[in-house]
Design an enzyme around this catalytic site. Structure first.
Site, mmCIF file in Angstrom:
data_model
loop_
_atom_site.group_PDB
_atom_site.id
_atom_site.type_symbol
_atom_site.label_atom_id
_atom_site.label_comp_id
_atom_site.label_asym_id
_atom_site.label_seq_id
_atom_site.Cartn_x
_atom_site.Cartn_y
_atom_site.Cartn_z
ATOM 1 C CG LEU A 43 -2.268 -0.583 1.213
ATOM 2 C CD1 LEU A 43 -2.937 -0.437 2.580
ATOM 3 C CD2 LEU A 43 -3.146 0.028 0.140
ATOM 4 C CG ASP A 44 0.993 3.971 -3.297
ATOM 5 O OD1 ASP A 44 1.934 3.184 -3.517
ATOM 6 O OD2 ASP A 44 0.226 4.394 -4.176
ATOM 7 N N PRO A 45 2.374 4.908 0.872
ATOM 8 C CG PRO A 45 4.530 5.752 1.131
ATOM 9 C CD PRO A 45 3.625 5.119 0.118
ATOM 10 N NE ARG A 187 0.065 5.074 -7.014
ATOM 11 C CZ ARG A 187 1.351 5.096 -7.307
ATOM 12 N NH1 ARG A 187 1.890 6.144 -7.896
ATOM 13 N NH2 ARG A 187 2.118 4.072 -7.009
#
Length: 299
Positions: A43-45, A187
């Site tokens: 998971l992205d930050p 995204r």
């Protein structure tokens, strides 16, 4: 002094914003007192929500869990593009999005639902000729990422809110939910919806609410896990995620000796969790030509 045994199973974490997946793994290594910890899909930050960790033997399940369907809730901002296709990147374009109609948004979303070809973000972890895409992007390389087939099972618009960006640009913030296959970038959906509506777009918030059968209601925050380390046993995790095959004692013995036992018919494809007559989780197998090929042995 007796040391508490290292837990063996899955831990479903509600990842906080600002943490990388590796940060969460590092914290879990400390809590579980073992280096044998891994995660099933990053998971992205910026993102929060379900991050599935495996501890000890359960790490052998992770590669197979990473391929399962995922579910998200997200906010897409129409009217601005960023370098990273999310709110963490520098804004590269601003355009007045106040004239974008709900009909145009719904039409764009419909075009991105189903089996589609998607170009991942240039700051993703995709490898291009053996090198991570985000590393190439940071070094200023000019390169293209080929489109990949992904499946967006559901892409639903729940609300559209007119707003004003920090630079004064009229934007529209769209609350959506997405159910998609592994490898889908939410995204990139935001970026492509912005392109479809002609005003640019990026992701401003992302929360993963499900990975395969594991939901946000199963997840615990890092603070909660620090208080009480909730671990889902390997057998329970496998039974929840994969089709179950209960074998006889004779079949269990043959499988344990590497014999490719004939597999009964199961709906669909994917790994099969094998359980012995005593209920023990023995192995993860796949159907190869009607016979069981071992993927990971547990019993």
């Amino acid at each position: 002094m007796n040391r508490t045994p290292t837990p063996d199973g899955l831990v479903i974490v509600d990842k906080p914003a600002g943490f990388t997946s590796h940060d969460v793994v590092a914290k879990m290594r400390g809590m579980a007192r073992t280096r044998r910890v891994g995660h099933a899909g990053t998971l992205d930050p910026m993102a929060t929500g379900v991050l599935v960790l495996g501890v000890e033997r359960a790490t052998k399940l992770l590669g197979h869990l990473a391929l399962t369907e995922k579910e998200y809730v997200a906010t897409i901002r129409l009217g601005q593009n960023t370098v990273t296709d999310d709110a963490e990147g520098e804004i590269t374009l601003s355009a007045d999005a106040s004239g974008v109609t709900r009909e145009a948004i719904d039409a764009g979303v419909a075009r991105m639902t189903g089996d589609i070809m998607q170009v991942p973000s240039k700051v993703s972890a995709i490898k291009i000729d053996g090198k991570r895409s985000y590393k190439r992007a940071r070094e200023g390389e000019d390169f293209e990422i080929p489109a990949r087939p992904v499946t967006v099972s559901s892409f639903t618009v729940h609300a559209v809110h007119p707003a004003e960006a920090e630079d004064g640009t009229p934007v529209q913030d769209i609350l959506v939910s997405v159910v998609c296959s592994s490898g889908t970038y939410v995204r990139a959906l935001a970026r492509d919806l912005g392109a479809d509506t002609g005003v640019g777009g990026h992701l401003t918030a992302l929360r993963r609410t499900r990975v395969g059968p594991y939901r946000i209601s199963d997840a615990r925050t890092l603070d909660q896990l620090q208080e009480e380390l909730a671990v889902m046993p390997v057998a329970e995790a496998a039974a929840a995620a994969f089709q179950r095959w209960d074998v006889t004692a004779e079949q269990a013995k043959l499988l344990g000796n590497g014999v490719r036992v004939r597999v009964p018919l199961f709906e669909g494809s994917g790994p099969i969790a094998v359980f012995g007559p005593d209920g023990r989780f023995l192995a993860l197998v796949e159907n190869q030509g009607g016979r069981a090929k071992s993927l990971a042995v547990f019993g």
